[in-house]
Design an enzyme around this catalytic site. Structure first.
Site, PDB file in Angstrom:
ATOM      1  N   HIS A   7       0.744  -1.317   0.067  1.00 56.38           N
ATOM      2  CA  HIS A   7       0.153   0.063  -0.053  1.00 56.38           C
ATOM      3  C   HIS A   7       0.778   1.285   0.054  1.00 56.38           C
ATOM      4  O   HIS A   7       1.960   1.134   0.492  1.00 56.38           O
ATOM      5  CB  HIS A   7      -0.901  -0.069   1.058  1.00 56.38           C
ATOM      6  CG  HIS A   7      -1.864   0.889   1.474  1.00 56.38           C
ATOM      7  ND1 HIS A   7      -1.611   2.163   1.829  1.00 56.38           N
ATOM      8  CD2 HIS A   7      -3.225   0.913   1.195  1.00 56.38           C
ATOM      9  CE1 HIS A   7      -2.825   3.023   1.956  1.00 56.38           C
ATOM     10  NE2 HIS A   7      -3.782   2.154   1.454  1.00 56.38           N
ATOM     11  N   ASP A  57       3.177  -4.753   8.060  1.00 59.18           N
ATOM     12  CA  ASP A  57       1.989  -3.939   7.792  1.00 59.18           C
ATOM     13  C   ASP A  57       0.758  -5.013   8.147  1.00 59.18           C
ATOM     14  O   ASP A  57       0.383  -5.864   6.910  1.00 59.18           O
ATOM     15  CB  ASP A  57       1.941  -3.356   6.445  1.00 59.18           C
ATOM     16  CG  ASP A  57       0.466  -2.765   6.076  1.00 59.18           C
ATOM     17  OD1 ASP A  57      -0.119  -2.795   7.132  1.00 59.18           O
ATOM     18  OD2 ASP A  57       0.623  -2.098   5.009  1.00 59.18           O
ATOM     19  N   GLN A  97      -4.600  -5.354   6.570  1.00 64.68           N
ATOM     20  CA  GLN A  97      -5.540  -6.004   6.334  1.00 64.68           C
ATOM     21  C   GLN A  97      -5.317  -7.458   6.945  1.00 64.68           C
ATOM     22  O   GLN A  97      -6.632  -7.963   7.355  1.00 64.68           O
ATOM     23  CB  GLN A  97      -5.155  -6.565   4.819  1.00 64.68           C
ATOM     24  CG  GLN A  97      -5.294  -5.338   3.882  1.00 64.68           C
ATOM     25  CD  GLN A  97      -6.640  -4.880   3.916  1.00 64.68           C
ATOM     26  OE1 GLN A  97      -7.697  -5.576   3.953  1.00 64.68           O
ATOM     27  NE2 GLN A  97      -6.988  -3.667   3.381  1.00 64.68           N
ATOM     28  N   LYS A 101     -10.478  -0.800   9.998  1.00 68.52           N
ATOM     29  CA  LYS A 101     -10.505  -2.229   9.273  1.00 68.52           C
ATOM     30  C   LYS A 101     -10.961  -3.438  10.339  1.00 68.52           C
ATOM     31  O   LYS A 101     -11.430  -4.320   9.960  1.00 68.52           O
ATOM     32  CB  LYS A 101      -9.297  -2.562   8.247  1.00 68.52           C
ATOM     33  CG  LYS A 101      -9.139  -1.560   7.383  1.00 68.52           C
ATOM     34  CD  LYS A 101      -7.952  -1.772   6.578  1.00 68.52           C
ATOM     35  CE  LYS A 101      -7.146  -0.486   5.748  1.00 68.52           C
ATOM     36  NZ  LYS A 101      -8.034  -0.168   4.801  1.00 68.52           N
ATOM     37  N   CYS A 148      -4.656   2.541  -3.616  1.00 69.44           N
ATOM     38  CA  CYS A 148      -3.493   3.242  -2.952  1.00 69.44           C
ATOM     39  C   CYS A 148      -2.277   2.204  -3.249  1.00 69.44           C
ATOM     40  O   CYS A 148      -1.615   1.631  -2.412  1.00 69.44           O
ATOM     41  CB  CYS A 148      -3.528   3.301  -1.628  1.00 69.44           C
ATOM     42  SG  CYS A 148      -4.886   4.797  -1.339  1.00 69.44           S
TER      43      CYS A 148
HETATM   44  C1  LIG Z   1      -2.446  -3.053   3.410  1.00 70.91           C
HETATM   45  C2  LIG Z   1      -2.636  -1.632   3.797  1.00 70.91           C
HETATM   46  N1  LIG Z   1      -1.623  -1.081   4.678  1.00 70.91           N
HETATM   47  C3  LIG Z   1      -2.072   0.455   5.256  1.00 70.91           C
HETATM   48  C4  LIG Z   1      -3.206   0.819   4.895  1.00 70.91           C
HETATM   49  C5  LIG Z   1      -3.261   2.132   5.459  1.00 70.91           C
HETATM   50  O1  LIG Z   1      -4.397   2.170   6.451  1.00 70.91           O
HETATM   51  P1  LIG Z   1      -4.787   3.657   7.144  1.00 70.91           P
HETATM   52  O2  LIG Z   1      -4.978   4.660   5.924  1.00 70.91           O
HETATM   53  O3  LIG Z   1      -5.934   3.345   7.995  1.00 70.91           O
HETATM   54  O4  LIG Z   1      -3.491   4.267   7.770  1.00 70.91           O
HETATM   55  C6  LIG Z   1      -4.127  -0.026   4.326  1.00 70.91           C
HETATM   56  C7  LIG Z   1      -5.525   0.733   4.163  1.00 70.91           C
HETATM   57  O5  LIG Z   1      -6.123   0.555   3.118  1.00 70.91           O
HETATM   58  C8  LIG Z   1      -3.914  -1.089   3.870  1.00 70.91           C
HETATM   59  O6  LIG Z   1      -4.869  -1.884   3.065  1.00 70.91           O
END
Ligand SMILES: Cc1ncc(COP(=O)(O)O)c(C=O)c1O
Length: 432
Positions: free
Chosen positions: A149, A226, A229, A252, A390
């Site tokens: 992401h 990370d 998900q 999430k 993203c």
């Molecule tokens: C794999 C992953 N990493 C990071 C994020 C970022 O999450 P946040 O926008 O809540 O910081 C997301 C959000 O879609 C994600 O799917």
């Protein structure tokens, strides 16, 4: 009030878990009863019953989470860690109880290792600026994967640019599976951190986190996972995985927006300078010098999102009452079903077909832009995401500008997937 929450637990699981315990292994999700816990799922969109398949962007919230937040503002609202008065003490207790709940969910060794952030993005930035940036030198490297992401790319780019360091990328194969051999090869003497997703939001690929940590540890390289998900689809045990850092994001995890979690091994966090300065993160302040508070408060500057933490507490209670094993089984079954339904529609090509994947079905349709797909199915009351999610480098890897993505959560059903299938047939007819 605890009764109210336990009633919600009871409402939704077939095999009733013991109070405070995870649901028994082998329990299945009683989807109809789970759905009854999520008020938004009863609404209509464009006159049709809502089919919510945009869970990878954010999940819907059960009543117990809504109640916990409202109850906090109605009965307790006060600032934390500051006052001696009753409400402040109660707010502090509830905020710290949420931290303990998060610790337990991720099996961290201590609450000192649990930092509340705004979201996963802030957690990654915190590690980039406070852990990696101070020691980063020209020629050093940060290793990510090709399916990150943007939150797990851009902060590293910024600190690498500032230091003259290099961002390296472990590739994925044509199915969207991480090339572990390449990852191993790319971890070298200049690698300062491996920052990698546990589950891709664009493809659904689940990465072998334990194996990645093992490979990195052999070369003494720390790992940030990370789990944005992964954390609401499967158990993420930071001690078993042995990662140095892990980030997750409350919205999430069926919790509210504006609250996230950074886990860091105590030994790592101890050695790091603060990320943001302000109230709460200090031990003493003079105009000449300030000293820092103990962990985890050193990293929590200013008034935190107290209600967010309390809402997250209720959300983790809810997930554990249903049981992550049961949730994972249900979601894998539904992902396989959605894959069959979509593959049967002529002109649809799935993007991301790794054998190790769940909960996300990304696809393109011949001759139809994903945004048109999204718009037409929306008219049927079906929420899916279209765009680059993203994760523009993933789109580039597969040679598409965007995809349509249906993403699954514990409350989704086969009937909803069938409705998506019928709506996609309509899209095909419109563009035939
Ligand atoms: C794999 C992953 N990493 C990071 C994020 C970022 O999450 P946040 O926008 O809540 O910081 C997301 C959000 O879609 C994600 O799917």
């Amino acid at each position: 009030m605890a009764t109210e929450r336990s009633e919600h637990r009871r409402a939704s699981v077939v095999e009733e878990p013991e109070r405070g315990a995870a649901a028994a292994p082998g329990a299945t999700v009683d989807v109809a009863r789970v759905r009854a816990d999520f008020p938004i799922l009863t609404r209509t969109v464009h006159g049709k019953p809502l089919v919510y398949l945009d869970n990878a962007a954010t999940t819907q919230k059960p009543q117990s989470v809504l109640d916990a937040i409202a109850r906090y503002f109605r009965e307790t609202n006060a600032n934390v860690h500051r006052g001696v008065h009753e409400l402040s003490a109660r707010a502090t207790d509830q905020y710290e109880a949420a931290r303990e709940r998060v610790r337990r969910y991720f099996n961290a060794a201590s609450t000192r290792e649990i930092v509340f952030t705004r979201n996963a993005t802030e957690g990654i930035n915190l590690v980039a600026y406070s852990f990696v940036r101070p020691g980063l030198r020209e020629g050093d490297e940060v290793l990510v994967s090709a399916m990150e992401h943007h939150s797990n790319i851009v902060p590293w780019q910024i600190v690498c640019d500032a230091a003259g360091a290099r961002l390296r990328v472990a590739p994925i194969d044509d199915e969207g599976t991480l090339r572990l051999d390449e990852l191993d090869r790319l971890i070298g003497p200049r690698t300062r951190i491996v920052a990698i997703t546990h589950m891709s939001n664009a493809l659904g690929t689940i990465t072998p986190a334990r194996e990645i940590v093992r490979i990195a540890k052999r070369k003494n390289v720390p790992v940030l996972l990370d789990a944005s998900q992964a954390a609401y689809h499967m158990r993420v045990d930071v001690q078993a995985l042995d990662c140095d850092f892990m980030v997750a994001t409350g919205h999430k995890l069926y919790g509210p927006t504006g609250i996230g979690v950074l886990y860091g091994k105590e030994s790592r966090l101890e050695g790091m300078p603060p990320f943001l300065g302000g109230g709460d993160m200090i031990s003493s302040v003079t105009f000449e010098k300030s000293t820092w508070n103990v962990l985890p408060y050193k990293f929590e500057a200013g008034t935190p999102h107290i209600a967010g933490a309390i809402g997250l507490h209720a959300a983790l209670d809810y997930i554990d009452a249903i049981g992550l094993d049961a949730i994972a089984t249900h979601e894998r079954d539904l992902t396989a079903y959605a894959t069959r339904v979509l593959e049967a529609i002529p002109g649809i090509r799935l993007i991301g077909t790794s054998p190790e994947k769940s909960s996300i079905v990304s696809f393109v349709m011949d001759g139809v832009h994903p945004h048109d797909i999204g718009t037409i199915v929306d008219r049927e009351g079906i929420a899916i995401r279209t765009g680059h999610h993203c994760a523009q480098p993933v789109m580039e890897r597969f040679g598409v500008p965007a995809t349509a993505r249906a993403s699954i959560a514990m409350y989704n059903t086969r009937e909803e997937i069938d409705r998506l299938g019928r709506a996609l047939e309509t899209v095909r007819e419109v563009f035939a």
